[in-house]
Every structure is written in C-alpha cells, then in structure tokens.
Design a protein around this motif. Structure first.
Motif, PDB file in Angstrom:
ATOM      1  N   PRO A  52      -7.139 -28.961  -3.696  1.00  0.00           N
ATOM      2  CA  PRO A  52      -7.541 -27.977  -4.663  1.00  0.00           C
ATOM      3  C   PRO A  52      -9.198 -27.977  -4.816  1.00  0.00           C
ATOM      4  CG  PRO A  52      -6.737 -30.308  -5.723  1.00  0.00           C
ATOM      5  CD  PRO A  52      -6.358 -30.014  -4.161  1.00  0.00           C
ATOM      6  N   SER A  53      -9.315 -26.808  -5.129  1.00  0.00           N
ATOM      7  CA  SER A  53     -10.908 -26.207  -5.201  1.00  0.00           C
ATOM      8  C   SER A  53     -11.654 -27.234  -6.111  1.00  0.00           C
ATOM      9  CB  SER A  53     -10.865 -24.890  -5.248  1.00  0.00           C
ATOM     10  OG  SER A  53     -12.232 -24.624  -5.116  1.00  0.00           O
ATOM     11  N   PRO A  54     -12.678 -27.528  -6.113  1.00  0.00           N
ATOM     12  CA  PRO A  54     -13.290 -28.180  -7.012  1.00  0.00           C
ATOM     13  C   PRO A  54     -14.115 -27.234  -7.976  1.00  0.00           C
ATOM     14  CG  PRO A  54     -14.586 -28.150  -5.035  1.00  0.00           C
ATOM     15  CD  PRO A  54     -13.514 -27.789  -4.676  1.00  0.00           C
ATOM     16  N   LEU A  55     -14.053 -25.938  -7.624  1.00  0.00           N
ATOM     17  CA  LEU A  55     -14.507 -24.772  -8.551  1.00  0.00           C
ATOM     18  C   LEU A  55     -13.513 -23.589  -8.600  1.00  0.00           C
ATOM     19  CD1 LEU A  55     -16.717 -23.221 -10.046  1.00  0.00           C
ATOM     20  CD2 LEU A  55     -17.666 -22.540  -7.845  1.00  0.00           C
ATOM     21  N   THR A  56     -13.084 -23.401  -9.849  1.00  0.00           N
ATOM     22  CA  THR A  56     -12.028 -22.454 -10.027  1.00  0.00           C
ATOM     23  C   THR A  56     -12.475 -21.441 -11.135  1.00  0.00           C
ATOM     24  OG1 THR A  56     -11.055 -23.756 -11.610  1.00  0.00           O
ATOM     25  CG2 THR A  56      -9.984 -23.522  -9.464  1.00  0.00           C
ATOM     26  N   THR A  57     -11.802 -20.169 -11.426  1.00  0.00           N
ATOM     27  CA  THR A  57     -12.364 -19.306 -12.280  1.00  0.00           C
ATOM     28  C   THR A  57     -10.908 -18.572 -12.838  1.00  0.00           C
ATOM     29  OG1 THR A  57     -13.662 -17.833 -13.136  1.00  0.00           O
ATOM     30  CG2 THR A  57     -12.576 -17.303 -11.016  1.00  0.00           C
ATOM     31  N   HIS A  58     -11.044 -17.951 -13.953  1.00  0.00           N
ATOM     32  CA  HIS A  58      -9.859 -17.244 -14.603  1.00  0.00           C
ATOM     33  C   HIS A  58     -10.322 -16.027 -15.399  1.00  0.00           C
ATOM     34  CE1 HIS A  58      -5.766 -17.599 -17.080  1.00  0.00           C
ATOM     35  NE2 HIS A  58      -5.937 -16.543 -16.411  1.00  0.00           N
ATOM     36  N   ILE A 103     -14.163 -22.490  -3.140  1.00  0.00           N
ATOM     37  CA  ILE A 103     -14.868 -23.359  -2.295  1.00  0.00           C
ATOM     38  C   ILE A 103     -14.190 -24.645  -1.857  1.00  0.00           C
ATOM     39  CG2 ILE A 103     -16.130 -24.489  -4.326  1.00  0.00           C
ATOM     40  CD1 ILE A 103     -18.745 -24.336  -2.769  1.00  0.00           C
ATOM     41  N   THR A 104     -14.405 -25.123  -0.841  1.00  0.00           N
ATOM     42  CA  THR A 104     -13.767 -26.593  -0.327  1.00  0.00           C
ATOM     43  C   THR A 104     -14.473 -27.564  -1.071  1.00  0.00           C
ATOM     44  OG1 THR A 104     -15.004 -26.851   1.694  1.00  0.00           O
ATOM     45  CG2 THR A 104     -12.944 -25.365   1.864  1.00  0.00           C
ATOM     46  N   ILE A 109     -21.643 -28.851  -3.157  1.00  0.00           N
ATOM     47  CA  ILE A 109     -22.743 -29.827  -3.270  1.00  0.00           C
ATOM     48  C   ILE A 109     -23.393 -29.445  -4.752  1.00  0.00           C
ATOM     49  CG2 ILE A 109     -22.795 -30.382  -0.842  1.00  0.00           C
ATOM     50  CD1 ILE A 109     -25.377 -28.200  -0.975  1.00  0.00           C
ATOM     51  N   ALA A 110     -24.229 -30.408  -5.066  1.00  0.00           N
ATOM     52  CA  ALA A 110     -24.886 -30.077  -6.223  1.00  0.00           C
ATOM     53  C   ALA A 110     -25.870 -28.946  -6.092  1.00  0.00           C
ATOM     54  CB  ALA A 110     -25.801 -31.397  -6.860  1.00  0.00           C
ATOM     55  N   GLY A 111     -26.042 -28.169  -7.033  1.00  0.00           N
ATOM     56  CA  GLY A 111     -27.068 -27.080  -6.708  1.00  0.00           C
ATOM     57  C   GLY A 111     -26.839 -25.897  -7.982  1.00  0.00           C
ATOM     58  N   VAL A 112     -27.448 -25.027  -7.608  1.00  0.00           N
ATOM     59  CA  VAL A 112     -27.210 -23.699  -8.737  1.00  0.00           C
ATOM     60  C   VAL A 112     -26.360 -22.600  -7.850  1.00  0.00           C
ATOM     61  CG1 VAL A 112     -28.640 -21.957 -10.146  1.00  0.00           C
ATOM     62  CG2 VAL A 112     -29.475 -23.994  -9.551  1.00  0.00           C
ATOM     63  N   TYR A 113     -25.550 -22.197  -8.503  1.00  0.00           N
ATOM     64  CA  TYR A 113     -24.311 -21.274  -8.218  1.00  0.00           C
ATOM     65  C   TYR A 113     -24.325 -20.132  -9.000  1.00  0.00           C
ATOM     66  CZ  TYR A 113     -22.420 -25.056  -5.142  1.00  0.00           C
ATOM     67  OH  TYR A 113     -22.308 -26.013  -4.196  1.00  0.00           O
ATOM     68  N   VAL A 141     -24.413 -27.188 -10.811  1.00  0.00           N
ATOM     69  CA  VAL A 141     -23.575 -28.312 -10.607  1.00  0.00           C
ATOM     70  C   VAL A 141     -24.487 -29.505 -10.438  1.00  0.00           C
ATOM     71  CG1 VAL A 141     -22.001 -29.162  -9.056  1.00  0.00           C
ATOM     72  CG2 VAL A 141     -21.887 -26.747  -9.583  1.00  0.00           C
ATOM     73  N   THR A 142     -24.275 -30.582 -11.408  1.00  0.00           N
ATOM     74  CA  THR A 142     -25.071 -31.560 -11.043  1.00  0.00           C
ATOM     75  C   THR A 142     -24.183 -32.923 -10.510  1.00  0.00           C
ATOM     76  OG1 THR A 142     -24.468 -32.424 -13.295  1.00  0.00           O
ATOM     77  CG2 THR A 142     -26.465 -31.081 -13.007  1.00  0.00           C
ATOM     78  N   ASP A 143     -23.003 -33.042 -10.707  1.00  0.00           N
ATOM     79  CA  ASP A 143     -22.154 -33.999 -10.134  1.00  0.00           C
ATOM     80  C   ASP A 143     -20.842 -33.200  -9.270  1.00  0.00           C
ATOM     81  OD1 ASP A 143     -20.278 -35.959  -9.392  1.00  0.00           O
ATOM     82  OD2 ASP A 143     -20.348 -36.693 -11.459  1.00  0.00           O
ATOM     83  N   ALA A 144     -20.979 -33.162  -7.819  1.00  0.00           N
ATOM     84  CA  ALA A 144     -20.065 -32.215  -7.088  1.00  0.00           C
ATOM     85  C   ALA A 144     -18.404 -32.985  -7.082  1.00  0.00           C
ATOM     86  CB  ALA A 144     -20.606 -32.075  -5.840  1.00  0.00           C
ATOM     87  N   SER A 145     -18.677 -34.162  -7.550  1.00  0.00           N
ATOM     88  CA  SER A 145     -17.319 -34.871  -7.466  1.00  0.00           C
ATOM     89  C   SER A 145     -16.480 -34.403  -8.899  1.00  0.00           C
ATOM     90  CB  SER A 145     -17.544 -36.326  -7.591  1.00  0.00           C
ATOM     91  OG  SER A 145     -18.009 -36.698  -8.998  1.00  0.00           O
ATOM     92  N   GLN A 146     -17.325 -33.810  -9.662  1.00  0.00           N
ATOM     93  CA  GLN A 146     -16.554 -33.268 -10.975  1.00  0.00           C
ATOM     94  C   GLN A 146     -15.706 -32.058 -10.571  1.00  0.00           C
ATOM     95  OE1 GLN A 146     -18.573 -33.188 -14.372  1.00  0.00           O
ATOM     96  NE2 GLN A 146     -19.161 -35.222 -14.335  1.00  0.00           N
ATOM     97  N   LYS A 147     -14.480 -31.503 -11.537  1.00  0.00           N
ATOM     98  CA  LYS A 147     -13.928 -30.268 -11.283  1.00  0.00           C
ATOM     99  C   LYS A 147     -14.661 -29.260 -12.256  1.00  0.00           C
ATOM    100  CE  LYS A 147      -9.906 -27.731 -11.432  1.00  0.00           C
ATOM    101  NZ  LYS A 147     -10.613 -26.524 -11.165  1.00  0.00           N
ATOM    102  N   TYR A 148     -15.053 -28.173 -11.969  1.00  0.00           N
ATOM    103  CA  TYR A 148     -15.814 -27.108 -12.650  1.00  0.00           C
ATOM    104  C   TYR A 148     -14.784 -25.921 -12.658  1.00  0.00           C
ATOM    105  CZ  TYR A 148     -20.069 -29.878 -12.237  1.00  0.00           C
ATOM    106  OH  TYR A 148     -21.067 -30.841 -11.992  1.00  0.00           O
TER     107      TYR A 148
END
Length: 165
Positions: A52-58, A103-104, A109-113, A141-148
């Motif tokens: 599963p991608s840590p970043l998704t949209t709908h 994204i995989t 990683i943490a940063g501005v997307y 993104v402050t914590d890349a281990s979370q799902k966004y």
C-alpha cells in the motif's frame, strides 16, 4: 481462457489505467510465455509485491455525485535546498476516482509535497468548462511512517480538500 491470458489481460488493464506501475519487461515475459516462447522466464519471474502506498488521494465530482475518474495527478516534492519542485510521478485516477500508487514507502520521506490535479482536462472530457484549469494541494509530511490520504472534492466552480484517513 488460460491463466497466462488472464494475467496478460490484467497487465494490459494496468497499463491503460497507469495508476499502477508495471515492472520492466513483465508484459513481454507474460506474452512470451503465452505463445510458448521461453516459458522459463515466466516460471522464474517474481510477481511484484503490492504494497500500500503511504500517500493516496480520491477525487469526487460533487456536482454530479460521481467519482472523478481518469483525472491526471502529478506528485511533486519541494527540494528544501534549492526550493525547486521535483516531479515524482504522474498517474490517472481509476474508475472509482482513486489514485492508490502515488509513491512507494521507500521514497516517501518527510518534506513538503504538492499534488497537481488537471481539472480543466477532466471537465473538458465531460463536455464542460471549468473555472479552475488545475488545482494544486500543497501539504507537509512530518512523519513519513504515517498514512496520508488527501481527497479532492470538486465541482466546476469550487473545490475542497482535507487530510483523510
């Protein structure tokens, strides 16, 4: 229809959708196996793991009450040193308006997307005119281990977004 033909059809549907990446040479190896050419390639081939991608949209078309299918979305990350947006990927939403493989986990990683939604092309394909030629959603993104999950609620004259789960 044999099992290899079903796999080939699945790969072709992924290629047309472009919301999921294809591994290099996968289509050619499955085609060769179906036609009896070098079937050992298929036997030795490891199918890519679906993580599963840590970043998704709908995307939801709230004007019509339907998913925002076939919308182009580009994902960028801001370089903190040069302040340049670097494109990471471009995908299409699926029939349900979702884009699940942005994204995989390894590259997240943490940063501005920034997610760039091609809204004008979407509305034009429906025979309508859009007030917004595109929508850009910028988030940190402050914590890349979370799902966004960053959905886009869209009509021709308005949009809204939020961080979902």
């Amino acid at each position: 229809m044999n099992r290899l033909q079903l796999i080939k059809d699945h790969i072709l549907s992924r290629e047309r959708n472009a919301s999921e990446p294809l591994s290099n040479g996968l289509y050619a190896r499955v085609t060769s196996a179906i036609h009896g050419k070098n079937p050992r390639h298929f036997q030795n081939m490891a199918m890519p793991a679906t993580q599963p991608s840590p970043l998704t949209t709908h995307v939801l078309n709230i004007a019509k009450g339907v998913p925002g299918a076939n919308m182009t979305i580009s994902l960028y990350r801001l370089d903190p040193v040069s302040s340049v947006w670097n494109e990471l990927t471009t995908r299409l939403t699926n029939d349900d308006g979702r884009c699940l493989c942005l994204i995989t986990k390894e590259t997240f990683i943490a940063g501005v997307y920034k997610m760039h939604f091609e809204t004008e092309k979407y509305w034009n394909a429906l025979g309508e005119i859009s007030f917004y030629p595109f929508v850009e959603v910028v988030f940190t993104v402050t914590d890349a281990s979370q799902k966004y999950h960053v959905p886009l609620l869209l009509s021709r004259f308005s949009y809204s977004t939020y961080r979902g789960s």
